[in-house]
Design an enzyme around this catalytic site. Structure first.
Site, PDB file in Angstrom:
ATOM      1  N   CYS A 130       0.842  -1.204   0.000  1.00 55.29           N
ATOM      2  CA  CYS A 130       0.000   0.000   0.000  1.00 55.29           C
ATOM      3  C   CYS A 130       0.878   1.254   0.000  1.00 55.29           C
ATOM      4  O   CYS A 130       0.612   2.219  -0.719  1.00 55.29           O
ATOM      5  CB  CYS A 130      -0.941   0.001   1.200  1.00 55.29           C
ATOM      6  SG  CYS A 130      -0.105  -0.103   2.795  1.00 55.29           S
ATOM      7  N   PRO A 164      -4.012  -8.864  10.553  1.00 57.92           N
ATOM      8  CA  PRO A 164      -2.931  -9.788  10.920  1.00 57.92           C
ATOM      9  C   PRO A 164      -1.953 -10.050   9.775  1.00 57.92           C
ATOM     10  O   PRO A 164      -0.760 -10.204   9.997  1.00 57.92           O
ATOM     11  CB  PRO A 164      -3.674 -11.072  11.332  1.00 57.92           C
ATOM     12  CG  PRO A 164      -5.084 -10.906  10.867  1.00 57.92           C
ATOM     13  CD  PRO A 164      -5.348  -9.444  10.773  1.00 57.92           C
TER      14      PRO A 164
END
Length: 306
Positions: A130, A164
């Protein structure tokens, strides 16, 4: 109109957000969601949206690939399992869009180099991270004007938006992003830092990009190049904004960004997920358009260009 059928692997934050985007796509149709926990919320949500699901991992999908016409798969699991997932699906002629930091295929940042990959017949492309999707266009915007000897990016995301999978892959995140700052961004040396901010209410994704140019920066050309690149990214991530800059200090060019998400699955502050899933969807659409036009044929372990 015909659509290319897709499978999503990993029903977590990224996989679920991506599912909503694919549902709106004019050329892609999500048909399978793959997980490993039968009780997962993501699998339940996918079933509600009409997808077939399996909790047996990729092995649960393999027998159905041909029958259901799956041609593109998105892996939103973890860098540790991606190579095996990709190998199994590539053998069946499925193109893999990798949203993990595994980076076994070439890096893809849509406004910088997407068109190159479509013309090369790749079977696996990696969406970097990202932070990479948000910042590498800016490094490239500077390096296309003049050489960049060092590029450093700092991505700050809300703790709530980091599931996670993201947390397990922090080291891979920094290595993969730094590598792509060099390979795609064009910096001679790249460095990446990620910060998870636990503030409540959660903060929007913020990114800082510093580039050191080899010679004195051409301020006007670099500023124009950055604004042009911002417009390119906004075509698929409308919430991508230049907050400040470019700020020039000697040979250093600093750019400050903010990324607001569309709020498909997670709230708008999770622009980090949004830019990743939007870039993945954009990449898959580009390949799908080539397949539908007959210019690209997927075979076992290879993509054949017409």
């Amino acid at each position: 109109m015909n659509k290319i059928k897709c499978a999503l692997i990993g029903p977590g934050n990224i996989g679920t957000d991506l599912l909503y985007k694919l549902k709106r796509s004019p050329v892609l149709e999500p048909v399978w969601m793959v997980g490993i926990d039968a009780a997962s919320e993501g699998l339940a949500r996918a079933r509600e949206l009409g997808l077939k699901t399996t909790a047996d991992g990729v092995d649960g999908l393999l027998p159905h690939v041909k029958a259901d016409g799956v041609q593109i798969a998105f892996d939103a699991t973890s860098a540790y399992v991606h190579a095996e997932n990709s190998r199994k699906l590539n053998e069946l002629g499925v193109l893999m869009i990798d949203l993990t930091p595994a980076a076994i295929g070439p890096f893809c940042v849509p406004p910088v180099n997407l068109k190159d990959h479509v013309g090369r017949g790749e079977m696996n492309v990696n969406m970097v991270t990202c932070g990479g999707q948000a910042t590498i266009p800016m490094v490239a915007a500077v390096s296309r004007v003049q050489p960049v000897k060092y590029g450093e990016i700092v991505a700050t995301v809300s703790s709530k938006s980091a599931g996670p999978g993201t947390r397990k892959n922090i080291d891979e995140f920094t290595r993969t992003t730094a590598g792509a700052v060099e390979k795609v961004g064009g910096a001679k040396v790249g460095k990446a830092i990620i910060i998870l901010n636990p503030a409540e209410p959660p903060l929007i994704m913020r990114d800082t990009v510093h580039c050191l140019t080899e010679t004195e920066p051409d301020q006007q050309k670099i500023t124009e190049s950055i604004h042009a690149m911002i417009r390119e990214v906004q075509k698929y991530v409308p919430g991508y904004k230049l907050v400040n800059g470019p700020v020039f200090d000697g040979n250093r060019v600093s750019i400050y960004l903010e990324v607001e998400g569309l709020g498909d699955y997670l709230p708008k502050y999770a622009g980090n997920l949004d830019i990743m899933t939007a870039a993945g969807a954009r990449t898959a659409e580009m390949f799908a358009e080539e397949i539908l036009a007959g210019r690209l044929t997927l075979e076992s372990n290879r993509a054949v260009l017409a």
